[in-house]
Design a protein around this motif. Structure first.
Motif, PDB file in Angstrom:
ATOM      1  N   TYR A 116      45.423  37.731  36.699  1.00 57.21           N
ATOM      2  CA  TYR A 116      45.161  37.328  38.074  1.00 57.21           C
ATOM      3  C   TYR A 116      46.458  37.359  38.876  1.00 57.21           C
ATOM      4  O   TYR A 116      47.496  36.886  38.424  1.00 57.21           O
ATOM      5  CB  TYR A 116      44.582  35.912  38.140  1.00 57.21           C
ATOM      6  CG  TYR A 116      43.253  35.744  37.442  1.00 57.21           C
ATOM      7  CD1 TYR A 116      42.432  36.825  37.158  1.00 57.21           C
ATOM      8  CD2 TYR A 116      42.811  34.481  37.061  1.00 57.21           C
ATOM      9  CE1 TYR A 116      41.222  36.664  36.523  1.00 57.21           C
ATOM     10  CE2 TYR A 116      41.592  34.309  36.426  1.00 57.21           C
ATOM     11  CZ  TYR A 116      40.802  35.409  36.160  1.00 57.21           C
ATOM     12  OH  TYR A 116      39.597  35.245  35.534  1.00 57.21           O
ATOM     13  N   GLU A 119      46.188  40.661  45.538  1.00 55.88           N
ATOM     14  CA  GLU A 119      44.833  40.764  46.075  1.00 55.88           C
ATOM     15  C   GLU A 119      44.756  40.431  47.559  1.00 55.88           C
ATOM     16  O   GLU A 119      43.856  40.888  48.255  1.00 55.88           O
ATOM     17  CB  GLU A 119      43.892  39.831  45.301  1.00 55.88           C
ATOM     18  CG  GLU A 119      43.732  40.229  43.835  1.00 55.88           C
ATOM     19  CD  GLU A 119      42.970  39.186  43.058  1.00 55.88           C
ATOM     20  OE1 GLU A 119      42.435  38.257  43.701  1.00 55.88           O
ATOM     21  OE2 GLU A 119      42.907  39.279  41.826  1.00 55.88           O
ATOM     22  N   ASP A 121      28.370  44.222  40.383  1.00 55.36           N
ATOM     23  CA  ASP A 121      27.862  44.010  41.745  1.00 55.36           C
ATOM     24  C   ASP A 121      26.493  43.341  41.688  1.00 55.36           C
ATOM     25  O   ASP A 121      25.649  43.706  40.858  1.00 55.36           O
ATOM     26  CB  ASP A 121      27.732  45.342  42.485  1.00 55.36           C
ATOM     27  CG  ASP A 121      29.087  45.990  42.723  1.00 55.36           C
ATOM     28  OD1 ASP A 121      30.026  45.264  43.078  1.00 55.36           O
ATOM     29  OD2 ASP A 121      29.207  47.223  42.543  1.00 55.36           O
ATOM     30  N   LEU A 141      33.770  38.660  37.629  1.00 55.33           N
ATOM     31  CA  LEU A 141      32.836  39.688  38.098  1.00 55.33           C
ATOM     32  C   LEU A 141      33.587  40.946  38.514  1.00 55.33           C
ATOM     33  O   LEU A 141      33.137  42.068  38.236  1.00 55.33           O
ATOM     34  CB  LEU A 141      32.008  39.148  39.261  1.00 55.33           C
ATOM     35  CG  LEU A 141      31.036  38.013  38.920  1.00 55.33           C
ATOM     36  CD1 LEU A 141      30.374  37.477  40.188  1.00 55.33           C
ATOM     37  CD2 LEU A 141      29.971  38.477  37.929  1.00 55.33           C
ATOM     38  N   ALA A 142      34.739  40.771  39.150  1.00 56.35           N
ATOM     39  CA  ALA A 142      35.531  41.929  39.569  1.00 56.35           C
ATOM     40  C   ALA A 142      36.094  42.665  38.362  1.00 56.35           C
ATOM     41  O   ALA A 142      36.141  43.907  38.343  1.00 56.35           O
ATOM     42  CB  ALA A 142      36.654  41.486  40.499  1.00 56.35           C
ATOM     43  N   ARG A 147      35.340  32.757  38.855  1.00 53.94           N
ATOM     44  CA  ARG A 147      34.033  33.425  38.874  1.00 53.94           C
ATOM     45  C   ARG A 147      34.140  34.777  39.554  1.00 53.94           C
ATOM     46  O   ARG A 147      33.637  35.786  39.044  1.00 53.94           O
ATOM     47  CB  ARG A 147      32.997  32.565  39.604  1.00 53.94           C
ATOM     48  CG  ARG A 147      32.625  31.266  38.913  1.00 53.94           C
ATOM     49  CD  ARG A 147      31.569  30.519  39.698  1.00 53.94           C
ATOM     50  NE  ARG A 147      30.331  31.268  39.761  1.00 53.94           N
ATOM     51  CZ  ARG A 147      29.316  30.977  40.569  1.00 53.94           C
ATOM     52  NH1 ARG A 147      29.420  29.973  41.404  1.00 53.94           N
ATOM     53  NH2 ARG A 147      28.222  31.691  40.558  1.00 53.94           N
ATOM     54  N   ARG A 148      34.790  34.807  40.704  1.00 57.69           N
ATOM     55  CA  ARG A 148      34.920  36.063  41.437  1.00 57.69           C
ATOM     56  C   ARG A 148      35.726  37.088  40.654  1.00 57.69           C
ATOM     57  O   ARG A 148      35.383  38.269  40.602  1.00 57.69           O
ATOM     58  CB  ARG A 148      35.576  35.790  42.788  1.00 57.69           C
ATOM     59  CG  ARG A 148      35.598  37.014  43.690  1.00 57.69           C
ATOM     60  CD  ARG A 148      36.169  36.709  45.055  1.00 57.69           C
ATOM     61  NE  ARG A 148      37.608  36.509  45.021  1.00 57.69           N
ATOM     62  CZ  ARG A 148      38.216  35.397  45.372  1.00 57.69           C
ATOM     63  NH1 ARG A 148      37.516  34.348  45.767  1.00 57.69           N
ATOM     64  NH2 ARG A 148      39.533  35.302  45.327  1.00 57.69           N
ATOM     65  N   GLU A 149      36.790  36.630  40.005  1.00 58.07           N
ATOM     66  CA  GLU A 149      37.645  37.554  39.269  1.00 58.07           C
ATOM     67  C   GLU A 149      36.970  38.095  38.016  1.00 58.07           C
ATOM     68  O   GLU A 149      37.173  39.249  37.636  1.00 58.07           O
ATOM     69  CB  GLU A 149      38.960  36.863  38.895  1.00 58.07           C
ATOM     70  CG  GLU A 149      39.875  36.651  40.080  1.00 58.07           C
ATOM     71  CD  GLU A 149      40.177  37.958  40.788  1.00 58.07           C
ATOM     72  OE1 GLU A 149      40.680  38.893  40.142  1.00 58.07           O
ATOM     73  OE2 GLU A 149      39.906  38.046  41.998  1.00 58.07           O
ATOM     74  N   THR A 152      25.488  33.404  37.150  1.00 60.70           N
ATOM     75  CA  THR A 152      25.194  34.821  37.278  1.00 60.70           C
ATOM     76  C   THR A 152      25.086  35.439  35.895  1.00 60.70           C
ATOM     77  O   THR A 152      25.953  35.214  35.042  1.00 60.70           O
ATOM     78  CB  THR A 152      26.304  35.552  38.061  1.00 60.70           C
ATOM     79  OG1 THR A 152      26.447  34.945  39.343  1.00 60.70           O
ATOM     80  CG2 THR A 152      25.974  37.034  38.231  1.00 60.70           C
ATOM     81  N   GLN A 171      35.896  28.541  41.513  1.00 60.65           N
ATOM     82  CA  GLN A 171      35.525  29.583  42.471  1.00 60.65           C
ATOM     83  C   GLN A 171      36.251  30.901  42.209  1.00 60.65           C
ATOM     84  O   GLN A 171      35.619  31.941  42.033  1.00 60.65           O
ATOM     85  CB  GLN A 171      35.825  29.097  43.903  1.00 60.65           C
ATOM     86  CG  GLN A 171      35.069  27.841  44.302  1.00 60.65           C
ATOM     87  CD  GLN A 171      33.558  28.040  44.328  1.00 60.65           C
ATOM     88  OE1 GLN A 171      33.076  29.134  44.607  1.00 60.65           O
ATOM     89  NE2 GLN A 171      32.816  26.991  44.039  1.00 60.65           N
ATOM     90  N   TYR A 172      37.557  30.851  42.178  1.00 54.85           N
ATOM     91  CA  TYR A 172      38.333  32.075  42.042  1.00 54.85           C
ATOM     92  C   TYR A 172      38.045  32.781  40.715  1.00 54.85           C
ATOM     93  O   TYR A 172      37.897  34.004  40.662  1.00 54.85           O
ATOM     94  CB  TYR A 172      39.817  31.732  42.161  1.00 54.85           C
ATOM     95  CG  TYR A 172      40.749  32.916  42.035  1.00 54.85           C
ATOM     96  CD1 TYR A 172      40.886  33.826  43.075  1.00 54.85           C
ATOM     97  CD2 TYR A 172      41.489  33.117  40.873  1.00 54.85           C
ATOM     98  CE1 TYR A 172      41.739  34.904  42.969  1.00 54.85           C
ATOM     99  CE2 TYR A 172      42.353  34.192  40.762  1.00 54.85           C
ATOM    100  CZ  TYR A 172      42.474  35.079  41.805  1.00 54.85           C
ATOM    101  OH  TYR A 172      43.319  36.149  41.685  1.00 54.85           O
TER     102      TYR A 172
END
Length: 345
Positions: free
Chosen positions: A179, A184, A82, A76-77, A72-74, A130, A69-70
């Motif tokens: 990270y 964050e 977006d 993209l960030a 994937r978000r990172e 994604t 989870q984390y």
């Protein structure tokens, strides 16, 4: 390399990543056990083995969550990507939907990276993923070339190698200081308070193994030594485990690019479009100039071409990346695919 060979290599990579996660979780459990022995004993965990099992299981669960989870978000960030929807980007969304239908797969989410650097990558998930393309990619490539690149990324998702690379990128990124959960989640003015509370809590917990009175100079010295040993030993072993994962993911990254090139070209039926796209993008951004400390198989290793989404600085170090095969070799193999398709017709 065929798809069966890639599947076997992905399976071996996942198994080794999980084993490394387990080994790292046990190391963390061993480092934390002296600090938490008193607390865990009050919870009924009297034996050392039971405490190791509980702590190791907890750390392993946190690692797996972070990798699924984390990360994937990172990713993209990091790409400043977006999500989009059909209303705002109808043409791009229609291309992805059409090609996903041809590939007989679930339509993934689509995101656009806000940069003029042309590139793309796919982030894997348990159920779907994604596809990320940059503004520069959409503006640089023709319609057929864009279709070819999107097909390439869809193959990564369908083959599940995007998921494997997403899992494998966490520990190397952690070692490279990419990270930081504290930065964050905690506002900067409150971070000294958080660190102070952590040190105070650790100092109180250290009474379980420090044989000097709390508050004495001897007790403070022993606490400092214990913190230093925990941080140094944990950091060294984390670096060793991350190095193993980098080696594994780089080998997989090279193999998966050939398979995605071939199957993506067959999906569109137009290998020449992907050849043209690779040649155009390779000329647009040459070998990246990056800080050597960031030379790991992270976001760059997951992209269509390994320059990521940033332009190199003129005064930076030149880093030769080995996460991707040479573009010339990829183009040569695609031309072989073109010959195969012509013969089939």
């Amino acid at each position: 390399m065929g798809r069966d060979d890639l599947t076997a290599q992905m399976g071996a990579t996942v198994a080794l990543v999980v084993l490394i996660d387990l080994a790292f979780a046990l190391v963390v459990a061993a480092l934390l056990e002296p600090w938490l022995a008193g607390v865990l004993a009050t919870l009924g965990l009297a034996s050392t083995a039971a405490r190791y099992a509980v702590l190791g299981g907890f750390v392993l669960c946190v690692l797996l969550w972070a990798q699924l989870q984390y990360t994937r978000r990172e990713l993209l960030a990091e790409a400043d990507a977006d999500p989009i929807d059909p209303a705002t980007h109808p043409d791009l969304h229609a291309r992805v939907t059409r090609l996903a239908s041809l590939a007989d797969m679930r339509v993934p989410a689509v995101a656009i990276a806000d940069t003029d650097v042309p590139n793309s990558f796919a982030v894997g998930g348990l159920r779907t993923g994604t596809v990320v393309v940059s503004d520069g990619l959409v503006e640089t490539l023709s319609g057929d070339e864009l279709d070819a690149v999107i097909a390439h990324e869809l193959v990564h998702l369908k083959n599940r190698d995007a998921l494997v690379m997403t899992l494998a990128s966490f520990l190397p990124a952690l070692v490279s200081d990419e990270y930081s959960l504290l930065e964050e989640t905690v506002p900067e003015p409150q971070r000294p308070v958080v660190w102070g509370a952590a040190l105070l809590g650790g100092y109180l917990l250290s009474s379980a193994f420090i044989d000097a009175p709390l508050g004495s100079l001897t007790g403070l010295a022993q606490f400092g030594v214990a913190v230093a040993l925990t941080v140094v030993v944990g950091g060294v072993l984390l670096g060793l485990f991350a190095t193993l994962i980098v080696f594994l993911s780089r080998r997989l990254s090279r193999s998966r690019e050939f398979v995605a090139d071939r199957d993506g070209a067959r999906l569109t039926g137009n290998p020449a479009a992907l050849v043209s796209a690779l040649a155009t993008l390779d000329e647009t951004i040459t070998t990246p100039e990056r800080d050597a400390r960031r030379a790991y198989a992270g976001l760059e290793g997951m992209c269509l071409l390994p320059h990521g989404f940033e332009r190199g600085d003129d005064d930076g170090f030149r880093v030769e990346t080995r996460s991707h095969p040479p573009t010339e070799e990829r183009i040569a193999r695609l031309r072989e695919v073109a010959v195969e398709l012509e013969r089939a017709v």
